[in-house]
Design a protein around this motif. Structure first.
Motif, PDB file in Angstrom:
ATOM      1  N   THR A  34       0.805  -1.227   0.000  1.00  0.00           N
ATOM      2  CA  THR A  34       0.000   0.000   0.000  1.00  0.00           C
ATOM      3  C   THR A  34       0.841   1.280   0.000  1.00  0.00           C
ATOM      4  OG1 THR A  34      -0.163   0.095   2.425  1.00  0.00           O
ATOM      5  CG2 THR A  34      -1.854  -1.176   1.263  1.00  0.00           C
ATOM      6  N   THR A  82      -3.901   2.442   0.779  1.00  0.00           N
ATOM      7  CA  THR A  82      -4.595   1.789  -0.330  1.00  0.00           C
ATOM      8  C   THR A  82      -3.569   1.134  -1.259  1.00  0.00           C
ATOM      9  OG1 THR A  82      -4.663   3.825  -1.655  1.00  0.00           O
ATOM     10  CG2 THR A  82      -6.565   3.355  -0.241  1.00  0.00           C
ATOM     11  N   ALA A 142      -1.381  -3.656  -8.180  1.00  0.00           N
ATOM     12  CA  ALA A 142      -2.600  -4.173  -8.813  1.00  0.00           C
ATOM     13  C   ALA A 142      -2.285  -4.661 -10.226  1.00  0.00           C
ATOM     14  CB  ALA A 142      -3.689  -3.100  -8.837  1.00  0.00           C
ATOM     15  N   VAL A 182      -8.575  -0.102  -3.029  1.00  0.00           N
ATOM     16  CA  VAL A 182      -8.466  -1.351  -2.281  1.00  0.00           C
ATOM     17  C   VAL A 182      -7.660  -1.034  -1.034  1.00  0.00           C
ATOM     18  CG1 VAL A 182      -7.651  -3.736  -2.333  1.00  0.00           C
ATOM     19  CG2 VAL A 182      -8.484  -2.657  -4.433  1.00  0.00           C
ATOM     20  N   ARG A 183      -8.196  -1.398   0.101  1.00  0.00           N
ATOM     21  CA  ARG A 183      -7.586  -1.016   1.377  1.00  0.00           C
ATOM     22  C   ARG A 183      -6.738  -2.148   1.976  1.00  0.00           C
ATOM     23  NH1 ARG A 183      -9.026   3.754   1.427  1.00  0.00           N
ATOM     24  NH2 ARG A 183     -11.100   4.464   0.904  1.00  0.00           N
ATOM     25  N   GLN A 190      -7.733  -5.995   3.032  1.00  0.00           N
ATOM     26  CA  GLN A 190      -8.740  -6.620   2.195  1.00  0.00           C
ATOM     27  C   GLN A 190      -8.129  -7.779   1.413  1.00  0.00           C
ATOM     28  OE1 GLN A 190     -10.353  -3.161  -0.025  1.00  0.00           O
ATOM     29  NE2 GLN A 190     -12.262  -3.542   1.089  1.00  0.00           N
ATOM     30  N   VAL A 224      -8.155  -9.671  -2.329  1.00  0.00           N
ATOM     31  CA  VAL A 224      -8.520  -9.411  -3.723  1.00  0.00           C
ATOM     32  C   VAL A 224      -8.577 -10.742  -4.453  1.00  0.00           C
ATOM     33  CG1 VAL A 224      -7.711  -7.028  -3.887  1.00  0.00           C
ATOM     34  CG2 VAL A 224      -6.140  -8.861  -4.420  1.00  0.00           C
ATOM     35  N   THR A 273     -11.580  -8.075  -7.800  1.00  0.00           N
ATOM     36  CA  THR A 273     -12.629  -7.759  -6.844  1.00  0.00           C
ATOM     37  C   THR A 273     -12.022  -7.697  -5.459  1.00  0.00           C
ATOM     38  OG1 THR A 273     -14.265  -8.901  -8.204  1.00  0.00           O
ATOM     39  CG2 THR A 273     -14.853  -8.541  -5.904  1.00  0.00           C
ATOM     40  N   ALA A 274     -12.328  -6.619  -4.730  1.00  0.00           N
ATOM     41  CA  ALA A 274     -11.863  -6.469  -3.354  1.00  0.00           C
ATOM     42  C   ALA A 274     -12.945  -6.980  -2.415  1.00  0.00           C
ATOM     43  CB  ALA A 274     -11.562  -5.005  -3.051  1.00  0.00           C
ATOM     44  N   ASP A 313     -13.932  -7.347   1.833  1.00  0.00           N
ATOM     45  CA  ASP A 313     -13.666  -7.148   3.254  1.00  0.00           C
ATOM     46  C   ASP A 313     -13.824  -8.512   3.915  1.00  0.00           C
ATOM     47  OD1 ASP A 313     -14.363  -6.848   6.113  1.00  0.00           O
ATOM     48  OD2 ASP A 313     -14.150  -4.713   5.666  1.00  0.00           O
ATOM     49  N   ARG A 356     -18.144  -7.195  -1.130  1.00  0.00           N
ATOM     50  CA  ARG A 356     -17.291  -7.368  -2.313  1.00  0.00           C
ATOM     51  C   ARG A 356     -17.609  -6.292  -3.334  1.00  0.00           C
ATOM     52  NH1 ARG A 356     -15.070 -12.390  -3.601  1.00  0.00           N
ATOM     53  NH2 ARG A 356     -15.687 -12.108  -5.774  1.00  0.00           N
ATOM     54  N   CYS A 396     -13.048  -3.692  -8.224  1.00  0.00           N
ATOM     55  CA  CYS A 396     -12.233  -2.495  -8.014  1.00  0.00           C
ATOM     56  C   CYS A 396     -11.410  -2.117  -9.240  1.00  0.00           C
ATOM     57  CB  CYS A 396     -11.337  -2.669  -6.796  1.00  0.00           C
ATOM     58  SG  CYS A 396     -10.330  -4.138  -6.832  1.00  0.00           S
TER      59      CYS A 396
END
Length: 132
Positions: free
Chosen positions: A19, A24, A30, A64-65, A68, A70, A91-92, A94, A100, A103
């Motif tokens: 991050t 993020t 990514a 995206v945090r 999380q 993915v 897809t992110a 939690d 979901r 992202c």
């Protein structure tokens, strides 16, 4: 209905070293995960060494945090003589709430290589069943 297109699925966890200063996911991280998913599905389809020729149409929709999960789903959506067009959706999720969200999406072009490093033919996609 499950897809009949060749696909690969990967799961990754977003840790602090993935991050930026806002907590993020780095865009480059990514893209690396998306390229990895594209590489896997293309390698499995071609049964050859593959390389990335191009990434295009990458859309970062929601951040995206840290913490999380993915999920990356890569699908081959087209083939040429030696190329494969791969769409990747990230897809992110939690992990505590189960919420979901898609992202990031992108498209990659992968090229199959022979043992000399020269582009080589790839199999065509399987024919889709007729609608009935």
């Amino acid at each position: 209905m499950p897809s009949t297109l060749p696909e690969a699925r990967l799961l990754e966890m977003v840790f602090p070293d993935h991050t930026n200063h806002l907590g993020t996911l780095f865009g480059g991280q990514a893209l690396a995960w998306m390229d990895k998913a594209a590489f896997i599905v293309a390698s499995r389809h071609a049964r050859r060494t593959v390389v990335t020729a191009r990434s295009e149409e990458v859309s970062f929709r929601v951040p995206v945090r840290e913490g999380q999960l993915v999920e990356l789903v890569a699908r081959i959506v087209g083939t040429g003589r030696s190329s494969m067009q791969v769409e990747v959706e990230m897809t992110a999720e939690d992990p505590l709430s189960g919420d979901r969200r898609v992202c990031t999406t992108g498209r990659f072009v992968m090229i199959a290589l022979d043992s000399n490093g020269t582009p080589t033919m790839v199999p065509a996609l399987p024919a889709l069943p007729a609608a009935g």
